[in-house]
Structures are given as C-alpha cells and as structure tokens.
Scaffold this motif. Structure first.
Motif, PDB file in Angstrom:
ATOM      1  N   ASP A 197       0.910  -1.054  -0.084  1.00 18.57           N
ATOM      2  CA  ASP A 197       0.017   0.182   0.191  1.00 18.57           C
ATOM      3  C   ASP A 197       0.873   1.273   0.074  1.00 18.57           C
ATOM      4  N   ASN A 198       1.922   1.191   0.730  1.00 17.18           N
ATOM      5  CA  ASN A 198       2.880   2.429   0.974  1.00 17.18           C
ATOM      6  C   ASN A 198       4.045   2.503   0.284  1.00 17.18           C
ATOM      7  N   GLU A 199       4.781   1.439  -0.378  1.00 15.46           N
ATOM      8  CA  GLU A 199       6.000   1.366  -0.932  1.00 15.46           C
ATOM      9  C   GLU A 199       6.101   1.821  -2.521  1.00 15.46           C
ATOM     10  N   LYS A 200       6.837   2.621  -2.519  1.00 11.24           N
ATOM     11  CA  LYS A 200       6.747   3.260  -3.951  1.00 11.24           C
ATOM     12  C   LYS A 200       8.160   2.970  -4.672  1.00 11.24           C
ATOM     13  N   ALA A 201       8.942   2.152  -4.344  1.00 13.97           N
ATOM     14  CA  ALA A 201      10.157   1.822  -5.057  1.00 13.97           C
ATOM     15  C   ALA A 201      10.610   0.422  -4.644  1.00 13.97           C
ATOM     16  N   LEU A 202       9.846  -0.401  -5.068  1.00 12.07           N
ATOM     17  CA  LEU A 202       9.950  -1.766  -5.025  1.00 12.07           C
ATOM     18  C   LEU A 202      11.126  -2.411  -5.619  1.00 12.07           C
ATOM     19  N   VAL A 203      11.314  -1.940  -6.769  1.00 12.05           N
ATOM     20  CA  VAL A 203      12.509  -2.373  -7.727  1.00 12.05           C
ATOM     21  C   VAL A 203      13.682  -1.496  -7.296  1.00 12.05           C
ATOM     22  N   ASP A 204      13.577   0.001  -7.482  1.00 10.78           N
ATOM     23  CA  ASP A 204      14.527   0.517  -7.330  1.00 10.78           C
ATOM     24  C   ASP A 204      15.362   0.446  -5.885  1.00 10.78           C
ATOM     25  N   ASP A 205      14.639   0.119  -4.908  1.00 15.94           N
ATOM     26  CA  ASP A 205      15.136  -0.055  -3.332  1.00 15.94           C
ATOM     27  C   ASP A 205      15.801  -1.694  -3.359  1.00 15.94           C
ATOM     28  N   GLY A 206      15.395  -2.339  -4.156  1.00 16.33           N
ATOM     29  CA  GLY A 206      15.587  -3.745  -4.128  1.00 16.33           C
ATOM     30  C   GLY A 206      14.828  -4.637  -3.205  1.00 16.33           C
ATOM     31  N   VAL A 207      13.597  -4.007  -2.930  1.00 17.15           N
ATOM     32  CA  VAL A 207      12.791  -4.837  -2.315  1.00 17.15           C
ATOM     33  C   VAL A 207      12.108  -6.125  -2.732  1.00 17.15           C
ATOM     34  N   LEU A 208      11.893  -5.896  -4.045  1.00 19.45           N
ATOM     35  CA  LEU A 208      11.704  -7.129  -5.002  1.00 19.45           C
ATOM     36  C   LEU A 208      12.739  -7.582  -5.750  1.00 19.45           C
ATOM     37  N   ASP A 209      12.903  -8.936  -5.739  1.00 18.97           N
ATOM     38  CA  ASP A 209      14.056  -9.511  -6.691  1.00 18.97           C
ATOM     39  C   ASP A 209      13.572  -9.866  -7.730  1.00 18.97           C
ATOM     40  N   SER A 210      14.441 -10.399  -8.908  1.00 20.76           N
ATOM     41  CA  SER A 210      13.864 -10.936 -10.015  1.00 20.76           C
ATOM     42  C   SER A 210      12.951 -12.087  -9.974  1.00 20.76           C
ATOM     43  N   PHE A 211      13.133 -13.065  -8.908  1.00 24.04           N
ATOM     44  CA  PHE A 211      12.189 -14.182  -8.958  1.00 24.04           C
ATOM     45  C   PHE A 211      10.759 -13.518  -8.541  1.00 24.04           C
ATOM     46  N   ASP A 212      10.874 -12.655  -7.472  1.00 21.55           N
ATOM     47  CA  ASP A 212       9.415 -11.805  -7.193  1.00 21.55           C
ATOM     48  C   ASP A 212       8.888 -11.410  -8.449  1.00 21.55           C
ATOM     49  N   ILE A 213       9.540 -10.776  -9.270  1.00 22.15           N
ATOM     50  CA  ILE A 213       9.131 -10.297 -10.323  1.00 22.15           C
ATOM     51  C   ILE A 213       8.517 -11.074 -11.430  1.00 22.15           C
ATOM     52  N   VAL A 214       9.106 -12.112 -11.650  1.00 21.01           N
ATOM     53  CA  VAL A 214       8.617 -13.140 -12.395  1.00 21.01           C
ATOM     54  C   VAL A 214       7.524 -13.702 -11.791  1.00 21.01           C
ATOM     55  N   SER A 215       7.444 -14.034 -10.522  1.00 21.54           N
ATOM     56  CA  SER A 215       6.082 -14.704  -9.958  1.00 21.54           C
ATOM     57  C   SER A 215       4.987 -13.555 -10.200  1.00 21.54           C
ATOM     58  N   ILE A 216       5.281 -12.471  -9.865  1.00 18.10           N
ATOM     59  CA  ILE A 216       4.134 -11.282 -10.327  1.00 18.10           C
ATOM     60  C   ILE A 216       3.556 -11.458 -11.320  1.00 18.10           C
ATOM     61  N   VAL A 217       4.527 -11.452 -12.505  1.00 21.06           N
ATOM     62  CA  VAL A 217       4.116 -11.478 -13.777  1.00 21.06           C
ATOM     63  C   VAL A 217       3.385 -12.636 -14.239  1.00 21.06           C
ATOM     64  N   SER A 218       3.811 -13.696 -13.650  1.00 21.22           N
ATOM     65  CA  SER A 218       3.090 -15.189 -13.980  1.00 21.22           C
ATOM     66  C   SER A 218       1.522 -14.824 -13.435  1.00 21.22           C
ATOM     67  N   GLU A 219       1.432 -14.502 -12.159  1.00 14.98           N
ATOM     68  CA  GLU A 219       0.232 -14.239 -11.485  1.00 14.98           C
ATOM     69  C   GLU A 219      -0.745 -13.103 -12.112  1.00 14.98           C
ATOM     70  N   LEU A 220      -0.178 -12.089 -12.369  1.00 19.34           N
ATOM     71  CA  LEU A 220      -0.911 -11.052 -13.042  1.00 19.34           C
ATOM     72  C   LEU A 220      -1.395 -11.482 -14.482  1.00 19.34           C
ATOM     73  N   SER A 221      -0.467 -12.315 -15.288  1.00 21.47           N
ATOM     74  CA  SER A 221      -0.921 -12.674 -16.727  1.00 21.47           C
ATOM     75  C   SER A 221      -2.289 -13.541 -16.455  1.00 21.47           C
ATOM     76  N   MET A 222      -2.131 -14.520 -15.312  1.00 26.79           N
ATOM     77  CA  MET A 222      -3.275 -15.350 -15.306  1.00 26.79           C
ATOM     78  C   MET A 222      -4.432 -14.737 -14.814  1.00 26.79           C
ATOM     79  N   GLU A 223      -4.153 -14.141 -13.802  1.00 29.01           N
ATOM     80  CA  GLU A 223      -5.469 -13.550 -13.054  1.00 29.01           C
ATOM     81  C   GLU A 223      -6.125 -12.518 -14.127  1.00 29.01           C
ATOM     82  N   TYR A 224      -5.522 -11.491 -14.720  1.00 28.92           N
ATOM     83  CA  TYR A 224      -5.964 -10.459 -15.630  1.00 28.92           C
ATOM     84  C   TYR A 224      -6.111 -11.088 -17.047  1.00 28.92           C
TER      85      TYR A 224
END
Length: 76
Positions: free
Chosen positions: A18-45
């Motif tokens: 809700d509040n994080e605005k630099a998930l990638v820039d600050d290294g909060v999400l790693d490449s595995f997280d991004i792949v997981s997110i892309v996969s889930e978003l692709s399926m869900e939407y």
C-alpha cells in the motif's frame, strides 16, 4: 486494485504494498519476485506482459502495476 493487492500479498506478505513506492529501485523485490508477479498477473487478468513492459517503472509500486494492467487491457 484490491485483487492486485491480494495477489501481491500472497507472493510477499512481508512487504507493505500500500505504501512502498520503490519496490524495484530499492531492491525490495528481486527478479524471482518479479517473475512470480508477472505470472500471477498474466493468469489473473488474462493479459500478456511483454518484455517491453518489464521495467522498474511498471513494478515500483502497486499503483504502477495496476496502471500497467489497465493499459494492457485497454490495448487488447
């Protein structure tokens, strides 16, 4: 947006999406997280997230991801 937040929290419940605005820039999400997110978003939407869409700007916040999803849906 609520469904997106549910998906993100299932992937990484330790992040305040809700509040994080630099998930990638600050290294909060790693490449595995991004792949997981892309996969889930692709399926869900039922969207195809292209390589061109995989930018830090599109994944730095939940709002940016939601805008990307909406844009891709509008293009189809």
């Amino acid at each position: 947006m609520e469904k997106l937040l549910e998906i993100l929290n299932q992937i990484r419940s330790d992040i305040d999406f809700d509040n994080e605005k630099a998930l990638v820039d600050d290294g909060v999400l790693d490449s595995f997280d991004i792949v997981s997110i892309v996969s889930e978003l692709s399926m869900e939407y039922d969207i195809d997230i292209s390589i061109d869409d995989m930018t830090a700007e599109n994944f730095n916040s939940a709002e940016a991801m939601f805008e990307m999803i909406t844009r891709i849906q509008d293009e189809d």
